[in-house]
Design an enzyme around this catalytic site. Structure first.
Site, mmCIF file in Angstrom:
data_model
loop_
_atom_site.group_PDB
_atom_site.id
_atom_site.type_symbol
_atom_site.label_atom_id
_atom_site.label_comp_id
_atom_site.label_asym_id
_atom_site.label_seq_id
_atom_site.Cartn_x
_atom_site.Cartn_y
_atom_site.Cartn_z
ATOM 1 N N LYS A 153 0.880 -1.183 0.000
ATOM 2 C CA LYS A 153 0.000 0.000 0.000
ATOM 3 C C LYS A 153 0.911 1.225 0.000
ATOM 4 O O LYS A 153 1.447 1.613 1.035
ATOM 5 C CB LYS A 153 -0.876 -0.032 1.259
ATOM 6 C CG LYS A 153 -2.228 0.654 1.145
ATOM 7 C CD LYS A 153 -2.194 2.124 0.823
ATOM 8 C CE LYS A 153 -1.857 3.007 2.003
ATOM 9 N NZ LYS A 153 -1.679 4.431 1.620
ATOM 10 N N GLU B 250 9.791 1.816 10.797
ATOM 11 C CA GLU B 250 10.816 2.843 10.575
ATOM 12 C C GLU B 250 10.104 4.181 10.604
ATOM 13 O O GLU B 250 9.349 4.510 9.683
ATOM 14 C CB GLU B 250 11.517 2.614 9.232
ATOM 15 C CG GLU B 250 12.433 1.400 9.309
ATOM 16 C CD GLU B 250 13.073 1.040 7.990
ATOM 17 O OE1 GLU B 250 13.556 -0.094 7.874
ATOM 18 O OE2 GLU B 250 13.068 1.888 7.088
ATOM 19 N N CYS C 5 14.008 10.944 6.728
ATOM 20 C CA CYS C 5 13.936 10.537 8.137
ATOM 21 C C CYS C 5 15.287 10.679 8.837
ATOM 22 O O CYS C 5 15.349 10.967 10.024
ATOM 23 C CB CYS C 5 13.445 9.107 8.240
ATOM 24 S SG CYS C 5 14.431 7.950 7.275
ATOM 25 N N GLU D 97 9.517 17.005 14.552
ATOM 26 C CA GLU D 97 10.028 16.696 13.213
ATOM 27 C C GLU D 97 9.327 17.615 12.207
ATOM 28 O O GLU D 97 8.116 17.494 11.989
ATOM 29 C CB GLU D 97 9.752 15.224 12.865
ATOM 30 C CG GLU D 97 10.397 14.807 11.555
ATOM 31 C CD GLU D 97 10.035 13.380 11.128
ATOM 32 O OE1 GLU D 97 8.865 12.995 11.238
ATOM 33 O OE2 GLU D 97 10.946 12.662 10.681
#
Ligand code: NAD
Length: 503
Positions: free
Chosen positions: A191, A266, A300, A397
């Protein structure tokens, strides 16, 4: 400019195939619309123009694909590893052949600059080759003899797995998760992120043209809360490999609890780059800039918090600001562009909101802090100085080309600031003092640390984070640990005493 025009012309040629039916799902080797007939639009962050319609899959499509993945599993599991190896190498060949198409489509769909995406497509091929070569040994185990038993271990693939990927470098990340799953003998239901569906479709086409049996890898597009959620809840899906935001990871863990899903996460990061006064400051500067402003800062592992020793901070920040002002923001298909537009309006709004937050927090905007142009989701590369670690710009973030600089005076203070954060993905330490490097890497709370280097990925090494940055590791044999079950078998020599009951 000539190269940009040529690239746009080539891109338009590649996209014509999506004009008619858009991006379809792929289930059991068949290109299919969503069962509901619904679609959503994907548009380019460069100018908000429509790229195409995309099948909006939901629980029904996920169920159909999961059943196909389940049916395809025994044959794929039992295929000799050497044969799986050949197919995976052919997929890598196909990626290399279509690398330009992949790179141009990815840039247009995501806003990533071509100078990075052409390499990302080739890295995708490398991911397939790396795990292809390991496929024949994936089931290898140990021999652990005891006085009365020959104990052996082996590994078996866990079953059909769900893979959910984000929109930042979606092609490369998909290969990174899917290649080891296939090499291990699992079947896959992928997906992809709703903001960047185009290259996931191209990748699966390449795989099936390379001889991957239909149904071994299936693709259902759709939104996270519909298709994504259904995938995490499906009883026939044995594990979920997920790359995305930390808060989505929490939701997936809850959604997967009733079916006891194995999960590999992750997740996000707010990674420190710590620059001590004794470091090679020119190299530290280059690396710090690269790790936050490449890939639009939508990365990331980006070094989004600069921790700089106060004795060198004035000079280091001044040089940094000078370079940040000169970073070339532009059309992602222009080979000279260093930073392209952010993926989407909602993400642009999120990133831009931190410009006001920085002012409200009392930090200094030493570069950027503004939108660029009035078409597309471009922001100017931004540097915040004078920040403290308790400010939102230091703790959250931002996931854009935005760097927050914080000063420290001692090694202890650097470590205290570096670790005072919910995340723990990567850390970058710049010092020429070996013993300090040992002390700092020992205490830094991160899954991956580089000393005097930017992030240089080496595929056999473990990739993953601690704290809110993830669960589990990818790379080398660690990927197989996730996609496979350990099995122990004890063969008795026939001499040990069996306790007799009722005798
Ligand atoms: P996201 O979490 O919003 O979405 C990721 C994927 O999850 C998408 O496919 C989305 O549709 C799906 N999803 C959303 N809600 C879901 C739900 N309830 N159930 C199942 N699936 C659901 O993340 P994003 O904004 O696409 O990506 C950016 C994030 O990814 C950043 O936080 C970044 O740090 C992280 N990331 C981490 C790594 C790593 O290796 N640690 C790598 C790349 C990106």
């Amino acid at each position: 400019m000539a190269e940009l025009d040529t690239n746009i012309e080539k891109l338009n040629g590649f996209l014509t195939r999506f004009e008619d039916k858009g991006v379809l799902n792929q289930i059991g080797g068949q290109a299919v619309a969503a069962q509901s007939g619904r679609t959503f639009e994907t548009s380019s962050p460069v100018d908000e123009s429509l790229i195409c319609q995309v099948a909006r899959g939901d629980a029904d499509d996920i169920d159909a694909a999961a059943q196909v993945a389940k049916a395809a599993f025994p044959a794929w599991r039992d295929m000799a590893g050497t044969d799986r190896k050949k197919i995976l190498h052919r997929i890598a060949d196909g990626i290399v052949e279509r690398a330009e198409e992949i790179a141009l489509c990815e840039c247009w769909d995501t806003g990533q600059a071509l100078r990075f995406m052409s390499k990302a497509a080739l890295r995708g091929a490398e991911n397939f080759r790396f795990f292809a070569d390991r496929a024949p040994g994936a089931r290898d185990g140990q021999m652990l003899p005891s006085p009365t038993l020959m104990n052996v271990t082996t590994r078996v693939p866990i079953g059909p797995v769900g893979i959910i990927t984000p929109w930042n470098t979606p092609f490369m990340l998909s290969t990174w998760k899917i290649a080891p799953a296939l090499a291990a003998g699992c079947t896959v239901l992928h997906k992809p992120a709703e903001f960047s569906p185009v290259t996931a479709r191209i990748l699966l086409e390449i795989a099936e043209e390379a001889g991957l049996p239909p149904g071994v890898w299936n693709l259902v597009n759709g939104f996270g809360e519909e298709a994504g959620k259904a995938l995490t809840e499906h009883p026939d899906i044995k594990a979920i490999a997920f790359v995305g935001e930390s808060k989505t990871g929490s939701m997936i863990q809850a959604q997967g609890a009733p079916t006891l899903k194995r999960v590999h996460f992750e997740l996000g990061g707010k990674n420190p780059v710590i620059v001590f006064e004794d470091a090679d400051l020119d190299r530290a500067l280059d690396a710090a800039i690269f790790m936050i402003y490449s890939l639009n800062g939508e990365r990331c592992t980006s070094s989004s918090r600069l921790l700089v020793q106060d004795t060198i901070a004035d000079e280091f920040e001044a040089k940094l600001a000078e370079r940040v002002h000169k970073i070339k923001v532009g059309h992602p298909l222009d080979p000279a562009t260093e930073v392209g537009p952010l993926i989407h309006e909602t993400h642009f709004d999120k990133v831009s909101s931190y410009f006001d937050t920085a002012r409200d927090n009392g930090a200094i905007i030493a570069a950027g802090g503004t939108r660029k142009g009035d078409t597309g989701w471009f922001v100017n590369p931004t540097l915040f100085t004078g920040a403290r670690n308790d400010m939102a710009i230091a703790q959250e973030e931002i996931f854009g080309p935005v760097l927050t600089s914080i000063r420290f005076s001692t090694e202890d203070e650097a470590l205290q600031i570096a670790n005072d954060i919910p995340y723990g993905l990567t850390g970058y330490v710049w010092t020429n003092d070996l013993t300090r490097a040992i002390r700092v890497t020992e205490r830094l709370e991160a899954g991956m640390i580089w000393v005097n280097s930017e992030n240089v990925r080496h595929l056999p090494t473990p990739f993953g984070g601690v704290k809110a940055s993830g669960i589990g590791r990818d790379g080398g044999d660690w990927s197989f640990e996730f996609y496979m079950e350990q099995k122990h078998i004890g063969f008795a020599t026939g001499h040990h005493k069996i306790t007799r009951l009722g005798a």
